[in-house]
Design a protein around this motif. Structure first.
Motif, mmCIF file in Angstrom:
data_model
loop_
_atom_site.group_PDB
_atom_site.id
_atom_site.type_symbol
_atom_site.label_atom_id
_atom_site.label_comp_id
_atom_site.label_asym_id
_atom_site.label_seq_id
_atom_site.Cartn_x
_atom_site.Cartn_y
_atom_site.Cartn_z
ATOM 1 N N GLU A 151 0.946 -1.061 0.098
ATOM 2 C CA GLU A 151 0.192 0.074 0.303
ATOM 3 C C GLU A 151 0.723 1.510 0.087
ATOM 4 O OE1 GLU A 151 -0.572 2.043 2.998
ATOM 5 O OE2 GLU A 151 1.208 1.051 3.790
ATOM 6 N N PHE A 152 0.246 2.474 -0.472
ATOM 7 C CA PHE A 152 1.229 3.543 -0.794
ATOM 8 C C PHE A 152 -0.072 4.944 -0.026
ATOM 9 C CE2 PHE A 152 1.816 1.095 -4.102
ATOM 10 C CZ PHE A 152 4.437 1.060 -3.966
ATOM 11 N N LEU A 153 0.035 3.883 1.216
ATOM 12 C CA LEU A 153 -1.464 5.026 1.623
ATOM 13 C C LEU A 153 -0.778 5.853 2.536
ATOM 14 C CD1 LEU A 153 -4.469 1.962 2.471
ATOM 15 C CD2 LEU A 153 -3.976 4.054 0.017
ATOM 16 N N ARG A 154 -0.944 7.286 2.642
ATOM 17 C CA ARG A 154 -0.776 7.935 3.952
ATOM 18 C C ARG A 154 -1.719 8.542 5.131
ATOM 19 N NH1 ARG A 154 0.225 12.847 -0.333
ATOM 20 N NH2 ARG A 154 -1.725 11.470 -1.343
ATOM 21 N N GLU A 155 -0.892 8.194 5.894
ATOM 22 C CA GLU A 155 -2.312 8.623 7.052
ATOM 23 C C GLU A 155 -3.083 9.995 6.580
ATOM 24 O OE1 GLU A 155 -0.218 7.838 10.931
ATOM 25 O OE2 GLU A 155 -0.269 6.393 10.051
ATOM 26 N N LYS A 207 7.850 -1.435 -2.858
ATOM 27 C CA LYS A 207 7.265 -0.728 -1.205
ATOM 28 C C LYS A 207 8.730 0.138 -0.506
ATOM 29 C CE LYS A 207 5.061 0.110 2.431
ATOM 30 N NZ LYS A 207 3.685 1.554 2.400
ATOM 31 N N ASN A 211 9.178 4.068 -0.031
ATOM 32 C CA ASN A 211 9.451 4.952 1.243
ATOM 33 C C ASN A 211 10.748 5.106 1.777
ATOM 34 O OD1 ASN A 211 6.660 4.564 1.877
ATOM 35 N ND2 ASN A 211 7.410 3.499 3.535
ATOM 36 N N PHE A 252 7.166 16.337 -1.649
ATOM 37 C CA PHE A 252 8.221 15.596 -0.241
ATOM 38 C C PHE A 252 9.648 16.293 -0.512
ATOM 39 C CE2 PHE A 252 6.426 12.381 1.334
ATOM 40 C CZ PHE A 252 5.658 12.263 1.286
ATOM 41 N N LYS A 254 9.193 19.713 1.399
ATOM 42 C CA LYS A 254 8.994 20.565 2.309
ATOM 43 C C LYS A 254 9.953 20.989 3.466
ATOM 44 C CE LYS A 254 4.185 20.510 2.771
ATOM 45 N NZ LYS A 254 2.783 20.397 3.648
ATOM 46 N N GLY A 260 8.677 11.389 10.827
ATOM 47 C CA GLY A 260 8.550 10.429 11.416
ATOM 48 C C GLY A 260 7.143 9.816 11.002
ATOM 49 N N CYS A 263 6.116 4.957 9.551
ATOM 50 C CA CYS A 263 6.559 3.787 8.534
ATOM 51 C C CYS A 263 8.211 4.546 8.068
ATOM 52 C CB CYS A 263 5.611 4.332 6.981
ATOM 53 S SG CYS A 263 3.658 4.556 7.417
ATOM 54 N N PHE A 323 2.839 13.509 14.360
ATOM 55 C CA PHE A 323 4.163 13.409 12.977
ATOM 56 C C PHE A 323 3.834 14.480 12.102
ATOM 57 C CE2 PHE A 323 3.880 10.409 9.419
ATOM 58 C CZ PHE A 323 2.380 9.969 10.386
ATOM 59 N N LYS A 324 2.604 14.160 11.683
ATOM 60 C CA LYS A 324 1.791 15.375 10.694
ATOM 61 C C LYS A 324 0.336 15.560 10.500
ATOM 62 C CE LYS A 324 -0.116 12.375 6.784
ATOM 63 N NZ LYS A 324 0.436 11.697 6.279
ATOM 64 N N ARG A 413 7.652 24.731 10.779
ATOM 65 C CA ARG A 413 7.143 23.877 9.221
ATOM 66 C C ARG A 413 7.183 25.172 8.133
ATOM 67 N NH1 ARG A 413 6.682 18.048 9.287
ATOM 68 N NH2 ARG A 413 5.893 17.468 11.161
HETATM 69 C C1 UGA Z 1 3.909 7.701 3.990
HETATM 70 C C2 UGA Z 1 4.455 7.307 2.534
HETATM 71 O O1 UGA Z 1 4.113 8.521 1.936
HETATM 72 C C3 UGA Z 1 3.216 6.525 2.016
HETATM 73 O O2 UGA Z 1 2.943 6.509 0.393
HETATM 74 C C4 UGA Z 1 3.104 5.000 2.446
HETATM 75 O O3 UGA Z 1 2.362 4.168 1.958
HETATM 76 C C5 UGA Z 1 3.547 5.296 4.431
HETATM 77 O O4 UGA Z 1 4.662 6.277 4.843
HETATM 78 C C6 UGA Z 1 3.917 3.833 4.686
HETATM 79 O O5 UGA Z 1 4.127 2.945 4.200
HETATM 80 O O6 UGA Z 1 2.237 3.204 5.459
HETATM 81 P P1 UGA Z 1 3.030 8.710 6.041
HETATM 82 O O7 UGA Z 1 3.490 7.925 6.788
HETATM 83 O O8 UGA Z 1 2.042 8.416 5.921
HETATM 84 O O9 UGA Z 1 2.836 7.818 4.222
HETATM 85 O O10 UGA Z 1 3.334 10.337 5.846
HETATM 86 P P2 UGA Z 1 3.828 11.084 4.897
HETATM 87 O O11 UGA Z 1 3.089 12.133 4.491
HETATM 88 O O12 UGA Z 1 4.376 10.383 3.746
HETATM 89 O O13 UGA Z 1 4.646 12.055 5.824
HETATM 90 C C7 UGA Z 1 6.112 11.077 6.937
HETATM 91 C C8 UGA Z 1 6.319 11.888 6.965
HETATM 92 O O14 UGA Z 1 7.488 13.317 6.504
HETATM 93 C C9 UGA Z 1 6.107 13.429 8.238
HETATM 94 O O15 UGA Z 1 7.073 13.378 9.447
HETATM 95 C C10 UGA Z 1 6.133 14.226 7.235
HETATM 96 O O16 UGA Z 1 6.011 15.932 8.551
HETATM 97 C C11 UGA Z 1 7.606 14.460 6.406
HETATM 98 N N1 UGA Z 1 6.929 14.781 5.394
HETATM 99 C C12 UGA Z 1 6.507 14.976 4.734
HETATM 100 C C13 UGA Z 1 8.127 16.653 5.397
HETATM 101 O O17 UGA Z 1 8.894 17.085 6.293
HETATM 102 N N2 UGA Z 1 8.864 17.383 4.200
HETATM 103 C C14 UGA Z 1 7.900 17.021 3.414
HETATM 104 O O18 UGA Z 1 7.814 17.043 2.069
HETATM 105 C C15 UGA Z 1 6.773 15.162 3.168
#
Ligand code: UGA
Length: 471
Positions: A151-155, A207, A211, A252, A254, A260, A263, A323-324, A413
């Motif tokens: 899966e490639f879902l983001r929380e 996968k 990540n 990605f 930012k 955090g 994943c 974490f987000k 942020r």
């Molecule tokens: C991540 C992946 O984006 C999903 O594709 C994947 O399915 C998921 O892991 C998983 O393996 O289950 P997620 O952990 O929900 O999803 O969150 P992200 O939106 O990817 O953010 C991860 C971390 O990176 C957060 O702490 C966020 O603040 C940080 N982040 C993200 C940044 O610091 N800068 C960015 O530009 C993007």
């Protein structure tokens, strides 16, 4: 199709509800009776925008049900998804696959006919082989195919990600599994979503590689932010400019306090563990992990510097803990090391997060949990913006400043334009952005230079220029 989903965490619950929404007959299994009871009432055990509506709708349509017994879900199923957790076993990153193997055994005992078993949990390469062995050893009488479908879902946006994915990846070793998964995802692929069909091991590795690449991209922009700070450049402008190159891409990029969640930290370490096992150095991923860990701690030093070199006896307000945004998940949140570091340095901490208090309380002690951002900021010597929740991105900055004892904002942020923060009377420290706006130094700024200077040990004062001293 008839689908069994084992495990109702983020992955299983979202997948189960979305498969039901697509028209399949789905039964989700969980071992926890309280969780199953809640789900049967249409209540979600996880915080994920939109999930309860989807569950409720499909409960009413009788396309979604929940059970404690795997055999109820497996009876007559065409496809069974394994969606249980794979937490890190220890510091060296090896994931604990015991739940996966236990579910494989349950499936072997409960299956009633030909079945495609799909591992959706994030697992190291080769796990599908082990699952296949477990099932085939237990049940020689029934044909089984084992596939991988990461899966490639983001929380926080998991439902939209499921319903509108960039791609679907399936890893199969035989035609039956391919046919079953093509049928399952037909409503999406008919709408034009690309389907990548690979061997099982490639799919498993896709996968982790995905990540690790995203984590590396964040690690890269964070290091660029560090450099921007030193050379008086702006990382947000830099990111927009490089992101317009289609080969780089805007997502990605930012800069922030370090990634955090459940994943990236776990999957990068698991990938390193696999690489080590096979004797392949992955130096880029290794550096990404090390840089991210160090960064989380360095953020506290940024706060200490912004408050004049010491937080001893100061009150620091931290807005955002998860974490987000749009999740209640505190796993590997950069807020935790930051707060612990500041506490060790003598600060008292008041926090506000729209959803994270319950999970944060398990990891933090001696912090004051506040009902809102202004309450947290009351009497504070500095406010730290940790998570870009909508409510934190829409603050009345003048009200916030008035509530505080000293007007210092550390925006980790880069939520607010520096000019807006300066207009509200704050002294702003961002990430990878010039600390000053174009406006000439305000009286406040000069006061802060002085405060920083005073906070230096007396032996350090008077050495070099004032600017050098406060670096
Ligand atoms: C991540 C992946 O984006 C999903 O594709 C994947 O399915 C998921 O892991 C998983 O393996 O289950 P997620 O952990 O929900 O999803 O969150 P992200 O939106 O990817 O953010 C991860 C971390 O990176 C957060 O702490 C966020 O603040 C940080 N982040 C993200 C940044 O610091 N800068 C960015 O530009 C993007």
């Amino acid at each position: 199709m008839k689908v069994a989903v084992i495990g109702t965490g983020y992955v299983g619950l979202v997948a189960g509800a979305c498969f039901a929404e697509m028209g399949h007959q789905v039964t989700c299994v969980d071992k926890n009776a309280a969780t199953v009871d809640k789900l049967r009432r249409g209540e979600s055990p996880i915080f994920e925008p939109g999930i309860e509506k989807l569950i409720a709708r499909n409960l009413v349509r009788k396309r979604l049900s929940f059970t404690l017994q795997a055999q109820d879900a497996l009876a007559g199923a065409d496809v069974a998804f394994i969606c249980v957790g794979t937490p890190p076993r220890d510091r060296d990153g090896e994931p604990d696959l015991s739940l996966i193997y236990a579910v494989a055994k349950d499936i072997a005992h409960g299956m009633t006919g030909r079945l495609t078993v799909v591992v959706k949990s994030t697992v190291p390469v080769g796990t599908g082989d082990a699952v296949e062995q477990i099932i085939c050893r237990t049940r020689r009488d029934v044909a089984v195919s084992v596939a991988s479908n990461p899966e490639f879902l983001r929380e926080g946006s998991a439902i939209d990600d499921f319903q509108h994915p960039d791609r679907i990846v399936i890893g199969v070793e035989d035609a039956q599994a391919e046919q079953a998964l093509r049928g399952l995802y037909a409503p999406l692929t008919e709408d034009g979503v690309p389907l990548i069909v690979t061997r099982r091991r490639t799919s498993e590795l896709i996968k982790h590689a995905s990540n690790a690449f995203l984590a590396t991209k964040i690690g890269f922009i964070n290091e660029m932010a560090d450099l921007c700070e030193k050379v008086d450049a702006d990382v947000t402008e830099l990111a927009s400019a490089i992101g317009l190159d289609a080969r780089i891409g805007a997502a990605f990029l930012k800069a922030g306090p370090g990634y955090g969640g459940s994943c990236f930290p776990k999957d990068t370490c698991a990938l390193l563990h696999t690489a080590q096992e096979y004797g392949v150095p992955l130096r880029i991923v290794e550096s990404t992990v090390a840089a991210n860990n160090a960064r989380k701690h360095r953020m506290a030093l940024k706060v200490i510097e912004a408050t004049g070199g010491s937080v001893d006896g100061l009150k620091i307000a931290v807005l955002g803990l998860t974490f987000k945004p749009n999740t209640d998940d505190m796993r590997e949140s950069p807020a935790v090391p930051l707060i612990r570091h500041l506490q060790r340095a003598g600060a008292s901490i008041a926090v506000f997060d729209p959803q994270g208090h319950r999970q944060a309380a398990d990891q933090l002690s001696d912090v004051t949990f506040c009902a809102g951002p202004y309450e947290a900021a009351a009497g504070a010597d500095a406010v730290v913006l940790m998570t870009e929740w909508d409510v934190i991105a829409a603050l009345d900055l003048t009200r916030l400043r008035k509530a505080m004892r000293a007007p210092v904002m550390i925006d980790l942020r880069n939520i607010y334009p520096p000019e807006q923060v300066a207009r509200a009377g704050f002294r702003l420290v961002g990430v990878g952005r010039p600390h000053r706006t174009d406006a000439p130094a305000t009286a406040d700024e000069n006061v802060f230079e002085l405060l920083r200077y005073r906070a230096l040990p007396s032996g350090e004062r008077g050495r070099g220029s004032h600017e050098e001293l406060v670096k």
